[in-house]
Motif scaffolding. Sequence first.
Motif, mmCIF file in Angstrom:
data_model
loop_
_atom_site.group_PDB
_atom_site.id
_atom_site.type_symbol
_atom_site.label_atom_id
_atom_site.label_comp_id
_atom_site.label_asym_id
_atom_site.label_seq_id
_atom_site.Cartn_x
_atom_site.Cartn_y
_atom_site.Cartn_z
ATOM 1 N N PRO A 5 1.809 76.798 59.029
ATOM 2 C CA PRO A 5 2.239 77.937 59.850
ATOM 3 C C PRO A 5 2.329 79.253 59.086
ATOM 4 C CG PRO A 5 4.126 76.591 59.274
ATOM 5 C CD PRO A 5 2.914 75.868 58.737
ATOM 6 N N THR A 6 1.222 79.716 58.547
ATOM 7 C CA THR A 6 1.202 80.995 57.843
ATOM 8 C C THR A 6 1.364 82.141 58.835
ATOM 9 O OG1 THR A 6 -1.218 80.862 57.933
ATOM 10 C CG2 THR A 6 -0.156 80.221 55.876
ATOM 11 N N ARG A 7 2.144 83.142 58.437
ATOM 12 C CA ARG A 7 2.463 84.261 59.327
ATOM 13 C C ARG A 7 1.730 85.543 58.961
ATOM 14 N NH1 ARG A 7 7.466 84.157 62.142
ATOM 15 N NH2 ARG A 7 8.336 82.059 62.291
ATOM 16 N N ALA A 8 1.065 85.572 57.832
ATOM 17 C CA ALA A 8 0.386 86.787 57.386
ATOM 18 C C ALA A 8 -0.787 86.401 56.495
ATOM 19 C CB ALA A 8 1.349 87.699 56.624
ATOM 20 N N ALA A 9 -1.744 87.325 56.382
ATOM 21 C CA ALA A 9 -2.953 87.042 55.601
ATOM 22 C C ALA A 9 -2.632 86.749 54.143
ATOM 23 C CB ALA A 9 -3.918 88.228 55.708
ATOM 24 N N VAL A 10 -1.633 87.435 53.586
ATOM 25 C CA VAL A 10 -1.302 87.200 52.174
ATOM 26 C C VAL A 10 -0.746 85.793 51.965
ATOM 27 C CG1 VAL A 10 -1.025 89.619 51.515
ATOM 28 C CG2 VAL A 10 0.911 88.392 52.538
ATOM 29 N N GLN A 11 -0.073 85.246 52.985
ATOM 30 C CA GLN A 11 0.368 83.858 52.878
ATOM 31 C C GLN A 11 -0.827 82.918 52.911
ATOM 32 O OE1 GLN A 11 3.328 83.342 56.031
ATOM 33 N NE2 GLN A 11 4.952 83.552 54.513
ATOM 34 N N GLY A 12 -1.816 83.255 53.722
ATOM 35 C CA GLY A 12 -3.031 82.447 53.768
ATOM 36 C C GLY A 12 -3.775 82.483 52.441
ATOM 37 N N ILE A 13 -3.824 83.652 51.806
ATOM 38 C CA ILE A 13 -4.476 83.771 50.494
ATOM 39 C C ILE A 13 -3.757 82.907 49.472
ATOM 40 C CG2 ILE A 13 -4.943 85.372 48.591
ATOM 41 C CD1 ILE A 13 -5.363 87.555 50.706
ATOM 42 N N LEU A 17 1.072 81.289 79.798
ATOM 43 C CA LEU A 17 0.473 80.814 78.552
ATOM 44 C C LEU A 17 1.534 80.630 77.481
ATOM 45 C CD1 LEU A 17 -2.251 80.114 77.266
ATOM 46 C CD2 LEU A 17 -2.390 82.488 76.481
ATOM 47 N N GLU A 18 2.466 81.564 77.416
ATOM 48 C CA GLU A 18 3.552 81.454 76.442
ATOM 49 C C GLU A 18 4.432 80.237 76.733
ATOM 50 O OE1 GLU A 18 7.495 84.032 75.106
ATOM 51 O OE2 GLU A 18 5.808 85.055 76.057
ATOM 52 N N ALA A 19 4.746 80.023 78.005
ATOM 53 C CA ALA A 19 5.594 78.888 78.387
ATOM 54 C C ALA A 19 4.912 77.562 78.067
ATOM 55 C CB ALA A 19 5.932 78.958 79.876
ATOM 56 N N LEU A 20 3.634 77.453 78.395
ATOM 57 C CA LEU A 20 2.917 76.212 78.105
ATOM 58 C C LEU A 20 2.726 76.029 76.606
ATOM 59 C CD1 LEU A 20 0.278 76.297 80.973
ATOM 60 C CD2 LEU A 20 2.159 74.666 80.721
ATOM 61 N N GLY A 21 2.632 77.135 75.877
ATOM 62 C CA GLY A 21 2.574 77.014 74.431
ATOM 63 C C GLY A 21 3.852 76.419 73.860
ATOM 64 N N ARG A 22 4.985 76.858 74.393
ATOM 65 C CA ARG A 22 6.271 76.316 73.936
ATOM 66 C C ARG A 22 6.420 74.845 74.297
ATOM 67 N NH1 ARG A 22 8.355 81.082 76.285
ATOM 68 N NH2 ARG A 22 9.070 79.828 78.054
ATOM 69 N N LEU A 71 0.065 83.617 66.760
ATOM 70 C CA LEU A 71 -0.995 82.646 67.021
ATOM 71 C C LEU A 71 -0.503 81.200 66.943
ATOM 72 C CD1 LEU A 71 -4.072 84.128 65.107
ATOM 73 C CD2 LEU A 71 -3.714 84.047 67.570
ATOM 74 N N ARG A 72 0.791 80.995 66.805
ATOM 75 C CA ARG A 72 1.276 79.629 66.552
ATOM 76 C C ARG A 72 0.925 78.680 67.700
ATOM 77 N NH1 ARG A 72 5.387 82.796 68.207
ATOM 78 N NH2 ARG A 72 6.973 81.997 69.632
ATOM 79 N N HIS A 73 1.102 79.129 68.961
ATOM 80 C CA HIS A 73 0.787 78.249 70.084
ATOM 81 C C HIS A 73 -0.723 78.060 70.220
ATOM 82 C CE1 HIS A 73 4.925 78.280 71.040
ATOM 83 N NE2 HIS A 73 4.964 79.451 71.643
ATOM 84 N N THR A 74 -1.468 79.139 70.033
ATOM 85 C CA THR A 74 -2.923 79.060 70.120
ATOM 86 C C THR A 74 -3.471 78.111 69.074
ATOM 87 O OG1 THR A 74 -3.012 81.340 70.925
ATOM 88 C CG2 THR A 74 -5.053 80.414 70.043
ATOM 89 N N ALA A 75 -2.980 78.245 67.844
ATOM 90 C CA ALA A 75 -3.454 77.385 66.758
ATOM 91 C C ALA A 75 -3.057 75.932 66.993
ATOM 92 C CB ALA A 75 -2.899 77.878 65.416
#
Length: 574
Positions: free
Chosen positions: A436-444, A21-26, A414-418
Amino acid sequence: MPQPPDDLNAVAVRTWCSLALEALGRERAEIDAINVYPIADGDTGTNLYLTVESAAAAVEAVFAAHETGTTAPATADAVRAMAHGALIGARGNSGTILAQLLRGMAGVLADGGDAAHLRLALTRAADAARRAVAHPVEGTVLTVAAAAAEAAAGEPAAGEESDLRTVVHAAYDGALAALARTPEQLAVLGRAGVVDAGGRGLVAVLGALVEAVTGQAPARGPRTGPGRTPVPVDGGSVVGLPVGCTPVEGGVPGGPAGMGPLDCPEDGGAGPAFEVIYLLEARDEQVARLRTRLDALGDSLVVVGGDGLWHVHVHVDDAGAAVEAGVEAGRPYRIRITHFATESGHDLRVQAEPTQRAVVVVVPGDGLAGLCTEAGATTVIARPGEPPASGELVDAIRRAHAREVVLLPNDAALRHTAAAAAEQARTEGVRVALVPTRAAVQGIAALAVHEPDRGFDEDVVAMTAAAGATRYAELAVAERQSWTMAGICQAGDILGLIDGDVAVIGADVPATARTVLDRMLAAGGELVTLVLGEDVPESLAEALEDHVREGYLAVDTVVYRGGHQCAPLLIGVE
């Protein structure tokens, strides 16, 4: 990485699924970009990712059921779950074939995971996949699978012993060599100057098997040659892009471009208008008649499965007739129809007129979910140890019911999943931008500057800039003794992670939080965001607000409750 196994046991199968899954995500975007056969619709990488994601989720479910036990699941349970998950989650022509390959392997590996069983499993898988395709074509994933099986069967040499590591390396090398020859075997690939996309995906899956068994990823040589333009991808390797083809930019405006379907002067040619996929509950004799009827309706027919459950894939001009054939054979469900001209998947239900724009955000607690919902966003809650799958994100995008969607994953993992979810939603006619937010506070921070009335690109740029200007930290409790970038921590220590790395090791939450704040504000800042976990008292927020007020002039503080399942404390500094 766990200790390399002596045989392909349940733990190794779990590791294989995770690494695949990681490889296909990349490689998802690059595989999409070289997808020119059987239809140049640029979705092979995404379809393979979604198929393996479903397989991995099924394996994880088996392990979750054994959490209270002292032993790992049986190998048979793990491989059967992998095959079943791939079958019910298979997407597209390539994903359907991969599901059959995994099913063929599972039938043998359930009896043993040593070198001899793996050799036989690869052979059975290649044969089963070829039988599942109505009209097999050389130069495709079928050829690559057959070459992998043949190479594995050649180990060991006469009179010599072999082990699992030797067999997986042989299979991978055989597949890689066969992949390089696919442009010589299939004219459309030769004209475009690319290798087969499905075959490349299978090589990635076999490479993950090598890593799961040996503990080391296989070396990948450059895949350049006449008619190919070297394009760097992860790991420093290259993939051949067709001469004269231009990758369509699908990334965030102002950020790195995401590879998309290629604008190519030549493709697979005109074909049927629709792709029809469904799961089917039916008896074997009914499926045999179904194959004959669907073969007369269209092409790219692949029917995989068994034991009463089948996955049907076909390209046709008359989608209704393909579904009716399934109804006559048994009970079709999870029906998906995609029109190739628009790449717009639909489920034939009448829906209300969509809104113009929405934001979908992943949050780590119900408190933040309520906050984001009040701000107009559609939320997906990420529970500890249970990250959302791409299907959940796609469902959230559908629930948002908008023509344009900004997706905030709020987690680097979650970058590949998203990205896969965004690509899937695009095939359904939704314009999706992934910030590409990495944390909830970045999303806020991104959500705070969202303005649905301005242009889409302008809005995405503003949200991306706000997220990028927000440093993030998190307090967590160490579960065991381990090495960190800040030294050795003991179980029960409070860890302060800044931008994802452990920067502070403390004895209690208040002191660790103050130290983390001081380190973050040393680089400047105008606004501190504090998100308190469910069991953290309000007095901590008040103490930290006083600390900021007394030590840093003109820095404001805002406090939110993260609620259940949130970390003890999240910190953002803008």
